[in-house]
Design a protein around this motif. Structure first.
Motif, PDB file in Angstrom:
ATOM      1  N   ASP A   5       0.809  -1.215   0.000  1.00 49.93           N
ATOM      2  CA  ASP A   5       0.000   0.000   0.000  1.00 49.93           C
ATOM      3  C   ASP A   5       0.846   1.270   0.000  1.00 49.93           C
ATOM      4  O   ASP A   5       0.309   2.365  -0.112  1.00 49.93           O
ATOM      5  CB  ASP A   5      -0.921   0.032   1.227  1.00 49.93           C
ATOM      6  CG  ASP A   5      -2.000  -1.036   1.162  1.00 49.93           C
ATOM      7  OD1 ASP A   5      -2.259  -1.636   2.207  1.00 49.93           O
ATOM      8  OD2 ASP A   5      -2.549  -1.268   0.083  1.00 49.93           O
ATOM      9  N   THR A   6       2.159   1.145   0.179  1.00 48.59           N
ATOM     10  CA  THR A   6       3.002   2.320   0.275  1.00 48.59           C
ATOM     11  C   THR A   6       3.237   2.917  -1.103  1.00 48.59           C
ATOM     12  O   THR A   6       3.086   2.253  -2.127  1.00 48.59           O
ATOM     13  CB  THR A   6       4.342   1.988   0.942  1.00 48.59           C
ATOM     14  OG1 THR A   6       5.037   1.026   0.135  1.00 48.59           O
ATOM     15  CG2 THR A   6       4.132   1.434   2.341  1.00 48.59           C
ATOM     16  N   LEU A   7       3.622   4.197  -1.122  1.00 46.75           N
ATOM     17  CA  LEU A   7       3.875   4.916  -2.370  1.00 46.75           C
ATOM     18  C   LEU A   7       5.240   5.594  -2.256  1.00 46.75           C
ATOM     19  O   LEU A   7       5.433   6.446  -1.401  1.00 46.75           O
ATOM     20  CB  LEU A   7       2.780   5.950  -2.608  1.00 46.75           C
ATOM     21  CG  LEU A   7       2.868   6.782  -3.891  1.00 46.75           C
ATOM     22  CD1 LEU A   7       2.709   5.890  -5.125  1.00 46.75           C
ATOM     23  CD2 LEU A   7       1.804   7.875  -3.893  1.00 46.75           C
ATOM     24  N   THR A   8       6.166   5.221  -3.107  1.00 53.67           N
ATOM     25  CA  THR A   8       7.490   5.810  -3.092  1.00 53.67           C
ATOM     26  C   THR A   8       7.524   7.058  -3.977  1.00 53.67           C
ATOM     27  O   THR A   8       6.624   7.274  -4.805  1.00 53.67           O
ATOM     28  CB  THR A   8       8.551   4.832  -3.597  1.00 53.67           C
ATOM     29  OG1 THR A   8       8.290   4.547  -4.993  1.00 53.67           O
ATOM     30  CG2 THR A   8       8.518   3.529  -2.791  1.00 53.67           C
ATOM     31  N   ALA A  11       7.649   5.946  -7.579  1.00 49.81           N
ATOM     32  CA  ALA A  11       6.360   5.452  -8.058  1.00 49.81           C
ATOM     33  C   ALA A  11       5.382   6.596  -8.303  1.00 49.81           C
ATOM     34  O   ALA A  11       4.607   6.572  -9.266  1.00 49.81           O
ATOM     35  CB  ALA A  11       5.778   4.461  -7.057  1.00 49.81           C
ATOM     36  N   LEU A  12       5.403   7.613  -7.436  1.00 52.24           N
ATOM     37  CA  LEU A  12       4.524   8.761  -7.629  1.00 52.24           C
ATOM     38  C   LEU A  12       4.884   9.505  -8.908  1.00 52.24           C
ATOM     39  O   LEU A  12       4.014   9.838  -9.718  1.00 52.24           O
ATOM     40  CB  LEU A  12       4.585   9.696  -6.426  1.00 52.24           C
ATOM     41  CG  LEU A  12       3.733  10.972  -6.535  1.00 52.24           C
ATOM     42  CD1 LEU A  12       2.262  10.640  -6.708  1.00 52.24           C
ATOM     43  CD2 LEU A  12       3.931  11.860  -5.306  1.00 52.24           C
ATOM     44  N   PHE A  47      -4.720   9.148  -8.724  1.00 53.71           N
ATOM     45  CA  PHE A  47      -4.192   9.973  -7.645  1.00 53.71           C
ATOM     46  C   PHE A  47      -5.200  11.067  -7.299  1.00 53.71           C
ATOM     47  O   PHE A  47      -5.565  11.873  -8.165  1.00 53.71           O
ATOM     48  CB  PHE A  47      -2.855  10.611  -8.059  1.00 53.71           C
ATOM     49  CG  PHE A  47      -1.812   9.605  -8.439  1.00 53.71           C
ATOM     50  CD1 PHE A  47      -1.015   9.007  -7.465  1.00 53.71           C
ATOM     51  CD2 PHE A  47      -1.628   9.233  -9.762  1.00 53.71           C
ATOM     52  CE1 PHE A  47      -0.057   8.063  -7.806  1.00 53.71           C
ATOM     53  CE2 PHE A  47      -0.674   8.293 -10.121  1.00 53.71           C
ATOM     54  CZ  PHE A  47       0.112   7.703  -9.135  1.00 53.71           C
ATOM     55  N   PHE A  73      -4.377   5.882  -5.234  1.00 53.56           N
ATOM     56  CA  PHE A  73      -3.693   6.415  -4.061  1.00 53.56           C
ATOM     57  C   PHE A  73      -4.362   7.708  -3.603  1.00 53.56           C
ATOM     58  O   PHE A  73      -4.724   8.549  -4.419  1.00 53.56           O
ATOM     59  CB  PHE A  73      -2.220   6.674  -4.376  1.00 53.56           C
ATOM     60  CG  PHE A  73      -1.484   5.439  -4.802  1.00 53.56           C
ATOM     61  CD1 PHE A  73      -0.891   4.606  -3.859  1.00 53.56           C
ATOM     62  CD2 PHE A  73      -1.416   5.089  -6.143  1.00 53.56           C
ATOM     63  CE1 PHE A  73      -0.225   3.453  -4.247  1.00 53.56           C
ATOM     64  CE2 PHE A  73      -0.749   3.933  -6.542  1.00 53.56           C
ATOM     65  CZ  PHE A  73      -0.156   3.114  -5.593  1.00 53.56           C
ATOM     66  N   GLN A  94      -1.179   8.745   1.608  1.00 50.30           N
ATOM     67  CA  GLN A  94      -0.022   8.144   0.936  1.00 50.30           C
ATOM     68  C   GLN A  94       0.901   9.155   0.287  1.00 50.30           C
ATOM     69  O   GLN A  94       2.029   8.815  -0.072  1.00 50.30           O
ATOM     70  CB  GLN A  94      -0.520   7.134  -0.094  1.00 50.30           C
ATOM     71  CG  GLN A  94      -1.201   5.932   0.553  1.00 50.30           C
ATOM     72  CD  GLN A  94      -2.113   5.194  -0.391  1.00 50.30           C
ATOM     73  OE1 GLN A  94      -3.151   5.717  -0.811  1.00 50.30           O
ATOM     74  NE2 GLN A  94      -1.743   3.978  -0.740  1.00 50.30           N
TER      75      GLN A  94
END
Length: 226
Positions: A5-8, A11-12, A47, A73, A94
């Motif tokens: 579930d994380t967003l780096t 990745a963003l 997003f 996200f 996130q």
């Protein structure tokens, strides 16, 4: 939440460059804001941020995080302080977004959250990136339009910009052509949906923006095109 579930930051940036759109919900009711955000995601937005100025924003962010379709996200807008960062993290946000240079930029970096920092001038954009911002939210972009974005990118070609503020269907392509990796859509997308308005027209606008972004991507993916 699971690691999946994380967003780096990477990745963003990759996601924004691919999708070219960020939804921005600002309203008077957290429950309505959550419904609007989820409706945009159901139409295809990946997003969406909910502004902390919306009453019940943290609860709305948590609700969207739990119910968001796979690959979508939820972030928080108007994140200004270190406490805001902690609150948003606790709610399940996130990514973070600011309207200006703020202590939240460095706090987000230290806590491992990607952040879109609001800036208008070259100096502000450079300083925000130096503090650790993932990308620059050019705000309010309508002051100078695409020509201003093109000019500001000439000395700062490596800074990723998202154009926000007064960007509608008629303006979005101009900002993409000027080099914006994405545009942020508040009122032109959501209208009064974040305050309890009818979601039907908002869904229609969402589909129009998604079609426009897809058409732009097809054009620029052609051989010889930027």
């Amino acid at each position: 939440m699971t690691r999946a579930d994380t967003l780096t930051e990477a990745a963003l940036l990759a996601g924004l460059s691919r999708e070219r759109l960020v939804g921005i919900v600002r309203g008077t009711d957290g429950t309505a804001a959550a419904k609007a955000a989820l409706a945009a995601m159901e139409e295809g937005f990946r997003f969406v941020e909910i502004a902390l100025t919306t009453p019940g924003a943290l609860e709305a962010i948590g609700d969207v995080r739990r119910k968001a379709p796979s690959g979508c996200f939820v972030g928080a807008g108007t994140v200004m302080t270190e406490k805001d960062v902690d609150d948003v993290a606790g709610a399940g946000g996130q990514f973070m977004v600011t309207p200006s240079l703020a202590p939240s930029i460095r706090a987000s970096m230290e806590r491992g959250f990607p952040l879109l920092a609001g800036a208008l001038t070259p100096s502000e954009a450079y300083e925000a990136m130096d503090r650790g911002a993932t990308a620059i939210k050019l705000f309010p972009a309508s002051i100078g339009g695409p020509r201003y974005l093109k000019a500001i990118r000439e000395p700062l070609p490596d800074i990723p910009f998202i154009a926000v503020g007064g960007v509608g269907l008629d303006e979005a392509t101009g900002y993409w052509d000027a080099g914006a990796i994405a545009v942020g859509l508040g009122g032109p997308l959501f209208g009064d949906a974040g305050s309890g308005g009818d979601l039907g027209p908002m869904r229609g606008r969402a589909r129009s923006f998604l079609s426009l972004a897809a058409a732009f991507s097809r054009r620029t993916d052609l051989p010889g095109q930027q």
